[in-house]
Design a protein around this motif. Structure first.
Motif, short mmCIF file in Angstrom:
data_model
loop_
_atom_site.label_atom_id
_atom_site.label_comp_id
_atom_site.label_asym_id
_atom_site.label_seq_id
_atom_site.Cartn_x
_atom_site.Cartn_y
_atom_site.Cartn_z
N ALA A 79 29.46 49.24 48.89
CA ALA A 79 29.48 48.02 49.69
C ALA A 79 30.15 46.88 48.92
O ALA A 79 30.95 46.12 49.48
N MET A 80 29.84 46.77 47.64
CA MET A 80 30.47 45.73 46.82
C MET A 80 31.97 45.99 46.68
O MET A 80 32.78 45.07 46.75
N LEU A 81 32.33 47.25 46.47
CA LEU A 81 33.75 47.59 46.35
C LEU A 81 34.51 47.21 47.61
O LEU A 81 35.58 46.59 47.55
N ARG A 82 33.97 47.58 48.76
CA ARG A 82 34.66 47.28 50.02
C ARG A 82 34.76 45.77 50.24
O ARG A 82 35.77 45.27 50.74
N THR A 83 33.73 45.04 49.87
CA THR A 83 33.78 43.58 49.99
C THR A 83 34.86 43.00 49.08
O THR A 83 35.63 42.13 49.49
N ALA A 84 34.91 43.47 47.84
CA ALA A 84 35.90 42.97 46.89
C ALA A 84 37.31 43.21 47.39
O ALA A 84 38.17 42.32 47.33
N LEU A 85 37.58 44.40 47.91
CA LEU A 85 38.92 44.70 48.41
C LEU A 85 39.24 43.87 49.65
O LEU A 85 40.36 43.38 49.80
N ALA A 86 38.26 43.69 50.53
CA ALA A 86 38.50 42.94 51.77
C ALA A 86 38.83 41.48 51.48
O ALA A 86 39.63 40.86 52.19
N PHE A 87 38.23 40.92 50.42
CA PHE A 87 38.42 39.50 50.13
C PHE A 87 39.55 39.23 49.13
O PHE A 87 39.78 38.09 48.77
N GLY A 88 40.25 40.27 48.69
CA GLY A 88 41.47 40.03 47.94
C GLY A 88 41.53 40.46 46.50
O GLY A 88 42.45 40.05 45.78
N ALA A 89 40.59 41.28 46.02
CA ALA A 89 40.67 41.77 44.64
C ALA A 89 41.83 42.75 44.50
O ALA A 89 42.08 43.57 45.38
N THR A 99 33.09 34.85 45.09
CA THR A 99 33.87 34.70 43.87
C THR A 99 35.29 35.21 44.04
O THR A 99 36.25 34.56 43.61
N VAL A 100 35.45 36.37 44.68
CA VAL A 100 36.79 36.92 44.86
C VAL A 100 37.62 35.99 45.74
O VAL A 100 38.80 35.72 45.45
N GLN A 101 37.04 35.49 46.81
CA GLN A 101 37.78 34.61 47.72
C GLN A 101 38.25 33.35 46.98
O GLN A 101 39.41 32.91 47.13
N VAL A 102 37.37 32.75 46.19
CA VAL A 102 37.71 31.51 45.48
C VAL A 102 38.77 31.76 44.42
O VAL A 102 39.77 31.03 44.32
N TYR A 103 38.58 32.79 43.59
CA TYR A 103 39.55 33.03 42.52
C TYR A 103 40.88 33.56 43.06
O TYR A 103 41.93 33.32 42.46
N ARG A 104 40.85 34.24 44.21
CA ARG A 104 42.10 34.66 44.85
C ARG A 104 42.93 33.43 45.22
O ARG A 104 44.14 33.38 44.99
N ARG A 105 42.27 32.45 45.80
CA ARG A 105 42.98 31.22 46.19
C ARG A 105 43.49 30.46 44.97
O ARG A 105 44.60 29.93 44.97
N ALA A 106 42.69 30.43 43.89
CA ALA A 106 43.11 29.74 42.68
C ALA A 106 44.33 30.42 42.06
O ALA A 106 45.27 29.76 41.59
N ILE A 107 44.34 31.75 42.04
CA ILE A 107 45.47 32.49 41.49
C ILE A 107 46.72 32.28 42.35
O ILE A 107 47.81 32.03 41.83
N ASP A 108 46.56 32.38 43.66
CA ASP A 108 47.71 32.20 44.55
C ASP A 108 48.29 30.79 44.44
O ASP A 108 49.51 30.60 44.45
N ASP A 109 47.41 29.79 44.32
CA ASP A 109 47.89 28.41 44.14
C ASP A 109 48.65 28.26 42.83
O ASP A 109 49.71 27.62 42.78
#
Length: 437
Positions: A20-30, A297-307
């Motif tokens: 469940a954690m893996l699927r969440t991480a992939l869905a949110f941009g890891a 966490t993945v959603q926030v750091y994904r946005r920070a990396i993309d920015d």
């Protein structure tokens, strides 16, 4: 005006203690996830990957999504585990993980001899703090070094400059250990559960009371009836809540004592600098945490990396979005030793403005009533302002009405164990809800 060259975005690496954690991480941009088997990694509890089929499914799903999965094998083993290691790891290696994350030199040597083509990443447990250490491990065929958490941004930059031909990874979020790079003995002392074998009980986070002490003529230390005398002598005793009467002497210097709980690491404001340095991977700690923690966490750091990669300035609202996670207070660790007064206010203000509490998961949607079924995690009420957290993007709304499972109008979802219906847009099953505080 000339265009600034786009930066190469680092890999975003997320934890997975379950599918469940893996699927969440992939869905949110890891970009990648890491998971470990209980016997050979430092996370025994809340770890579903002792089952080889679960690990096989995890690797298959990650690769099917075009992402990577690293198997954590960073135990510091005693002889019995060394003897069984290669036989136990052979079926894991056959599943084709993208790398093994390892710490013990002996096990690394066994793996390099047996599977020379398998990439090995050096765990943070190996305490790599300088460029000479990085060069040493590169000579042994290590593909990536996960640097110690005790380094500053400038030290990371110097290692990158001195060692341009090896991958570097750093932690940017999650729990911090009071011991150097996590090599702690407290749990083993209190509970005979060795952190270096994956069974840490987080003894540093228990409830302790500080008591003044005094040494007698023989040198033995006991509780002091006069706190002032103990304080003047510099002698202190520590008493853990569940062990009354067991007084442990501790040492204290001008900075304080180091046996107490650490704040959690939050370095999202340093993502741009780490990207400019050329760090290859930014890692989130938390294999024992919840899917909600991973999503946030993945959603926030994904946005920070993309920015950062696009040359956009850091968005301070990201700080507040991380404030809603359970935490022990945040620190950026050793990355920046001294903060300007203005920056401290800047960080604190945005953290407070976005505070929220995880309140539920969207399970289903009723097209006739235009209502969503919510699995409640924490109390919320009609009139509360909620944030819907979803891989397609977040949105905000106020709870206009609420119904029980039987269809009766109610005003409060009491808490964990309840399910309620509330008006939500279609297409959001799997979303998570947070209430703004």
């Amino acid at each position: 005006m000339p265009q600034t060259a786009a930066l190469v975005p680092p890999e975003l690496l997320a934890p997975a203690g379950s599918l469940a954690m893996l699927r969440t991480a992939l869905a949110f941009g890891a970009d990648a996830v890491y998971a470990g088997q209980p016997r050979y990694s430092l996370r025994v509890r809340n770890n579903d990957f002792g089952n080889l089929q679960a690990l096989a499914s995890a690797i298959s799903e990650a690769h099917g999504a075009g992402r990577k999965l690293y198997v954590v094998s960073n135990v510091l083993p005693h002889n019995s585990k060394v003897r069984s290691y290669l036989d136990d790891m052979a079926p894991v290696v056959a599943l084709a993980p993208d790398a093994l994350i390892m710490a013990d030199p002996g096990l690394i040597d066994l793996v390099r001899e047996t599977w020379p083509e398998l990439p090995v990443h050096l765990s943070v447990q190996a305490n790599t703090v300088n460029f000479a250490g990085v060069r040493f491990w590169r000579k042994l065929g290590i593909r990536r070094i996960i640097l110690s958490r005790e380094l500053s941004l400038d030290e990371v930059a110097e290692i990158r400059q001195e060692c341009p031909d090896i991958e570097l990874e750093v932690f940017v979020h999650g729990a911090l250990c009071i011991a150097y790079s996590g090599r702690c003995l407290l749990s083993g002392y209190f509970n005979h559960r060795d952190p270096n074998q994956g069974t840490c009980t987080n003894s540093c986070r228990w409830d302790y009371k500080l008591t003044a002490g005094v040494a007698d003529a023989t040198g033995d230390v006991g509780a002091c009836r006069s706190p002032a005398a103990g304080a003047a002598d510099g002698t202190w005793l520590l008493e853990e809540k569940e062990r009354p009467g067991e007084l442990m002497p501790i040492d204290e210097d001008e900075h304080g004592t180091y046996i107490m709980n650490s704040k959690d690491l939050r370095a999202v404001e340093h993502v741009r600098r780490l990207t400019e340095i050329g760090v290859d991977s930014l890692k989130i700690e938390g294999r024992t945490k919840s899917p909600y923690y991973v999503a946030r966490t993945v959603q926030v750091y994904r946005r920070a990396i993309d920015d950062a990669a696009a040359g956009r300035p850091f968005d301070p609202r990201l700080l507040g979005e991380l404030e809603g996670l359970a935490n022990r207070g945040y620190t950026d660790g050793f990355y920046q030793r001294h903060h300007e007064h203005e920056r401290q206010n800047y960080l604190r203000g945005h953290s407070q403005s976005g505070r929220s509490l995880y309140v539920g998961d969207v399970l289903d949607w009723d097209a006739e009533r235009l209502l969503a079924l919510i699995d409640v995690k924490n109390r919320f009420s009609v009139g509360d302002r909620l944030e819907i957290i979803h891989p397609t993007g977040n949105r905000e709304l106020s709870v206009e009405r609420m119904q029980s499972l039987l269809g009766a109008d109610i005003r409060v979802a009491p808490g964990n164990g309840h399910r309620v219906w509330i008006p939500l847009p279609a297409g959001l099953p799997g979303a998570m809800l947070a209430r703004f505080l």
